[in-house]
Design an enzyme around this catalytic site. Structure first.
Site, PDB file in Angstrom:
ATOM      1  N   GLY A 176       0.764  -1.241   0.000  1.00 50.00           N
ATOM      2  CA  GLY A 176       0.000   0.000   0.000  1.00 50.00           C
ATOM      3  C   GLY A 176       0.796   1.295   0.000  1.00 50.00           C
ATOM      4  O   GLY A 176       0.260   2.341  -0.341  1.00 50.00           O
ATOM      5  N   PRO A 195       6.653  12.472  -2.759  1.00 44.96           N
ATOM      6  CA  PRO A 195       6.144  13.209  -1.595  1.00 44.96           C
ATOM      7  C   PRO A 195       4.684  12.900  -1.239  1.00 44.96           C
ATOM      8  O   PRO A 195       4.345  12.834  -0.070  1.00 44.96           O
ATOM      9  CB  PRO A 195       6.296  14.676  -2.019  1.00 44.96           C
ATOM     10  CG  PRO A 195       7.391  14.666  -3.029  1.00 44.96           C
ATOM     11  CD  PRO A 195       7.239  13.367  -3.770  1.00 44.96           C
ATOM     12  N   THR A 220       2.824  10.093  -1.719  1.00 40.08           N
ATOM     13  CA  THR A 220       2.634   8.798  -1.060  1.00 40.08           C
ATOM     14  C   THR A 220       3.414   8.745   0.259  1.00 40.08           C
ATOM     15  O   THR A 220       2.983   8.087   1.205  1.00 40.08           O
ATOM     16  CB  THR A 220       3.047   7.633  -1.988  1.00 40.08           C
ATOM     17  OG1 THR A 220       4.358   7.867  -2.485  1.00 40.08           O
ATOM     18  CG2 THR A 220       2.081   7.492  -3.144  1.00 40.08           C
ATOM     19  N   LYS A 268      16.339   7.069   3.115  1.00 41.24           N
ATOM     20  CA  LYS A 268      16.412   6.035   4.145  1.00 41.24           C
ATOM     21  C   LYS A 268      15.046   5.344   4.138  1.00 41.24           C
ATOM     22  O   LYS A 268      14.408   5.299   3.103  1.00 41.24           O
ATOM     23  CB  LYS A 268      16.742   6.680   5.497  1.00 41.24           C
ATOM     24  CG  LYS A 268      18.097   7.415   5.472  1.00 41.24           C
ATOM     25  CD  LYS A 268      18.582   7.843   6.845  1.00 41.24           C
ATOM     26  CE  LYS A 268      18.084   9.207   7.254  1.00 41.24           C
ATOM     27  NZ  LYS A 268      18.704   9.734   8.478  1.00 41.24           N
ATOM     28  N   GLY A 269      14.612   4.770   5.246  1.00 44.40           N
ATOM     29  CA  GLY A 269      13.305   4.100   5.260  1.00 44.40           C
ATOM     30  C   GLY A 269      12.249   4.978   5.877  1.00 44.40           C
ATOM     31  O   GLY A 269      12.553   5.902   6.627  1.00 44.40           O
ATOM     32  N   GLY A 310       8.376   3.622   6.261  1.00 47.69           N
ATOM     33  CA  GLY A 310       7.104   3.002   6.671  1.00 47.69           C
ATOM     34  C   GLY A 310       6.989   2.706   8.153  1.00 47.69           C
ATOM     35  O   GLY A 310       5.881   2.754   8.698  1.00 47.69           O
ATOM     36  N   GLU A 311       8.077   2.393   8.817  1.00 45.15           N
ATOM     37  CA  GLU A 311       8.002   2.018  10.230  1.00 45.15           C
ATOM     38  C   GLU A 311       8.165   3.241  11.144  1.00 45.15           C
ATOM     39  O   GLU A 311       7.434   3.400  12.121  1.00 45.15           O
ATOM     40  CB  GLU A 311       9.107   1.008  10.588  1.00 45.15           C
ATOM     41  CG  GLU A 311       9.406  -0.041   9.543  1.00 45.15           C
ATOM     42  CD  GLU A 311       8.442  -1.214   9.553  1.00 45.15           C
ATOM     43  OE1 GLU A 311       7.530  -1.242  10.386  1.00 45.15           O
ATOM     44  OE2 GLU A 311       8.602  -2.101   8.691  1.00 45.15           O
TER      45      GLU A 311
HETATM   46 MO1  MOS Z   1       6.809  -4.047   8.614  1.00 46.38          MO
HETATM   47  S1  MOS Z   1       6.157  -4.513  10.537  1.00 46.38           S
HETATM   48  O1  MOS Z   1       8.261  -4.987   8.518  1.00 46.38           O
HETATM   49  O2  MOS Z   1       5.545  -4.739   7.635  1.00 46.38           O
END
Ligand code: MOS
Length: 744
Positions: A474, A638, A640, A707-708, A710-711
């Site tokens: 997503g 930007p 998303t 960098k990352g 989502g978390e």
């Molecule tokens: Mo994330 S908790 O690695 O989907």
């Protein structure tokens, strides 16, 4: 200097989600929507006890019900070859589906009814009768702390993140002028993605399997299933074209997937198995109920002397689940003395799973609430306390940060929320019947990259197809990759298609741990470079201006390919392909991590600010304003990215105020296993939000400078809310969620 950071308004004109139209128009087909000829439907029968043995499983009535093709259980399972392997050490610990009559948790799948329609299967499943020899079950974490064990990973490896850790001196907080020791409790929380977990399993002969599956890793699921069913990996094809959210719940193979494969084997027809919303609470993981003990010691002027942090989380009886709860404590602040301890408590529950911001969302709740409590003890501003303990290098590894714009985050966030309106004394600001408070907290998550390959197919009409096995749960993977390719090649966005979620596409990691952009993005850059080098070589055969073309200067313009160092050399690329007799050009590009991890410490950061209003009489909390600033390196897409951050803030508010999976310890069953009873924020609960990005490149992780994301977006949100509630009311709540009953 030009403003670099991005705020809400800056994102409106950015590239839109490339699959957005297909999703809102219903053209995007999720696995439960896929239809196949001869399709049958499986519905699970679940245990109704928490521990014991099935003494009688009566499936006769179900088998005689209309439309039923078979009922499969431990009595007649075709079997999972992996369970019979001799060397049990190498076998992944897992719930052994239909392997015997043992029950380990309430809700365990014990049979599956397969029928010609879903409704008939569901009805027949209600006709299965089970008799048990019931044993005493254990489901309460806090009552069973004495059963805590050291995880196996720690026993094997003293350097594992689960191992006891000491830097400097243990319990050094006891020597400090100002001390604090508190317990922080966070209940189990459920991922509850909008899309239910579902799978279609289809065998072609005895050794070929196709799965249409909800998974965060098409190739990883294929590999695991191949192992379980003793098949060559190339014989297992996994399709996960669209995934409607997962948040970690689809990072592994779950029992219902094994069930569907066994069922399809039994009936020799494809089987579709869709979990119902209730089953989402206990069949596909959850953030585990965790108790943390934090002790902080500091000097009067706010310099941390020592941190002691222990974590006790629950796991199942058949499998150890561990998560990195304590990493932030080890690296966030410049503290000479740290000791941490991680334990798990096996209970009669299903196995937990990583859930957005795994480990750190839990750990930051305890650490960042404790830091807030310390700031009041010291009579110091919470931001000033953090700045006083800012780590110039990674205290854990002593490596320099690859990039770290935390200080910019504190400054920008404080400015946007209006931190100067905050009163240091809690409970002193009133707005009618509401108490008003401000709180903040920090989050961090490691930034990673691994290996991936992207395949490009360029057609003479200038359309470009890119393919990778990576799943998209997503966040907008195809959108970000399209943007990367468009920027690199100069092709218009609508000429580029990025296909994913297919195990036969080129190698990619799971979409987890916030590594997709860094990993697959790097491979996308690589394939675009390879494409340009290849085209320049072909062009050089026709025009001298191309002989020394460097990829950075090669760009598509309209129907032409241009070498910007020698614009007279432009060449029609349809003709270019035609000249070499090509109907299309197919090229791959790969990227992998280098030795960067030995030189730098890689982390993304988030800083969250909350303005909370708490009603004096009812204890209702209204979040009035939320400001989050994220340092995730360069923001590639930007719009998303903003959605990712928005989702993280909403998830964090849910964690702080509403979410709690409740188990009735008398039965061991989850009692609020529905959207009616398991509360998550709805639009009315969500305030004005400001999503900001520092947007400074990280020079060391990948060519995009990213960098990352989502978390890290959820990590630190819950403590910011708790801290704001304290500032508003003077009530310190250390057990989530902060429901009104805890505030009156
Ligand atoms: Mo994330 S908790 O690695 O989907």
């Amino acid at each position: 200097m030009a403003k670099k950071y991005l705020e809400n308004a800056d994102m409106a004109t950015a590239i839109s989600r490339v699959d957005g139209r297909a999703k809102v128009m219903g053209a995007a087909k999720y696995s439960a929507e896929v239809q196949l000829p001869e399709l049958t439907y499986g519905v699970l029968v679940e245990s109704t006890i928490g521990q014991g043995v099935i003494t009688k499983l009566d499936t006769k009535k179900a088998e005689w019900a209309p439309g039923v093709i078979a009922v499969v259980s431990y009595l007649n399972t075709p079997g999972v070859p992996e369970y019979k392997l001799e060397n049990q050490d190498v076998i992944q610990p897992q719930l052994r589906v239909f392997d015997d009559a043992n029950i380990y948790f309430n809700g365990q799948p014990i049979a599956v009814v397969i029928a010609d329609t879903f409704e008939r299967a569901q009805y027949a499943a209600s006709l299965v009768r089970v008799t048990y020899a019931k044993e005493k079950h254990l489901s309460n974490l806090e009552e069973n702390l004495s059963r805590a064990v050291v995880p196996k990973s720690a026993l094997k490896n003293p350097k594992a993140f689960t191992s006891d850790f000491v830097r400097g001196k243990a319990n050094a907080y006891l020597d400090a002028e100002v001390q604090l020791t508190e317990d922080y409790i966070q209940p189990s929380e459920v991922h509850h993605p909008m899309e239910l977990h579902s799978i279609i399993a289809k065998w072609d002969g005895p050794d070929k399997l196709t799965l249409v599956d909800k998974t965060q890793g098409s190739q990883q699921t294929a590999a695991r299933i191949a192992k379980s069913f003793a098949l060559p990996v190339e014989n297992v094809k996994v399709l996960a074209t669209y995934v409607g959210g997962a948040f970690g719940s689809a990072l592994r193979v779950w029992p219902h997937e094994i069930v569907a494969i066994l069922a399809a084997k039994k009936v020799q027809r494809p089987v579709k198995l869709v979990l119902h919303r209730n089953q989402m609470s206990y069949m596909v993981g959850y953030r585990p109920h965790t108790l943390q003990k934090v002790s902080l010691g500091a000097s009067r002027d706010g310099k941390l002397v020592g941190i002691t942090h222990e974590s006790y989380g629950k796991t199942s009886m058949y499998e150890e689940f561990t998560e990195n709860v304590l990493q932030m404590t080890r690296m966030m602040y410049d503290v000479p003395n740290i000791d941490t301890k991680y334990r798990i408590v096996p209970l009669n529950v299903s196995t937990p799973a990583p859930m957005r911001g795994p480990g750190e969302a839990t750990g930051s709740f305890a650490l960042e609430c404790a830091m807030d409590e310390l700031s009041y003890k010291l009579n110091m501003d919470p931001i000033a306390l953090r700045l006083a303990n800012y780590a110039e290098v990674d205290p854990d590894t002593k490596l320099p940060w690859s990039s770290n714009f935390l200080k910019d985050g504190y400054k920008l966030g404080a400015e946007k929320i209006g931190w100067d309106k905050r009163k240091a004394e809690p409970g002193t600001v009133q707005d009618g019947e509401w108490k008003v408070g401000y709180g903040m907290a920090t989050g961090t998550f490691g930034a990673f990259r691994s290996a991936a390959t992207v395949k490009a197919t360029l057609k003479p009409d200038g359309s470009l197809l890119l393919q990778s096995a990576v799943a998209d749960i997503g966040p907008g993977t195809a959108t970000a990759m399209t943007k990367i390719a468009a920027d690199s090649l100069g092709l218009p966005v609508d000429k580029i298609a990025f296909q994913l979620g297919n195990s036969s596409f080129p190698k990619a990691p799971m979409q987890g741990g916030s590594n997709t952009l860094a990993t697959v993005g790097s491979a996308t850059v690589a394939v675009c470079e390879n494409l340009k080098v290849d085209l320049a070589k072909r062009a050089a055969k026709q025009k001298p201006g191309w002989t020394n073309a460097v990829p950075a200067k090669v760009i598509f313009k309209g129907n032409d390919l241009v070498n910007t160092d020698d614009t007279s050399s432009k060449i029609n690329f349809a003709a270019l392909l035609q000249h070499d007799g090509l109907s299309e050009l197919v090229i791959e590009g790969s990227a992998a991590q280098g030795d960067e991890k030995t030189k730098y410490a890689f982390y993304s950061y988030s800083v969250h600010f909350i303005e909370a209003h708490v009603h004096e009489l009812t204890g209702v909390v209204r979040i009035k304003n939320a400001v989050s600033v994220v340092d995730c390196g360069t923001v590639v897409s930007p719009k998303t990215a903003r959605s990712q951050l928005m989702g993280g803030i909403v998830g964090g508010i849910g964690m702080a105020l509403m979410e709690e999976a409740v188990i009735d310890d008398r039965t061991g069953r989850t009692v609020n296993a529905s959207f009616g009873d398991y509360h998550v924020p709805v639009n009315a609960d969500i305030p004005q939000m400001q999503m900001l990005f520092v947007n400074e490149a990280d020079p060391h992780l990948n060519p995009m400078g990213s960098k990352g994301l989502g978390e890290v977006v959820i990590i630190g949100v819950a403590p910011a809310v708790v801290n704001a509630i304290y500032n508003a009311t003077g009530k310190r709540i250390r057990t989530l969620p902060v429901t009104p009953d805890k505030l009156i």
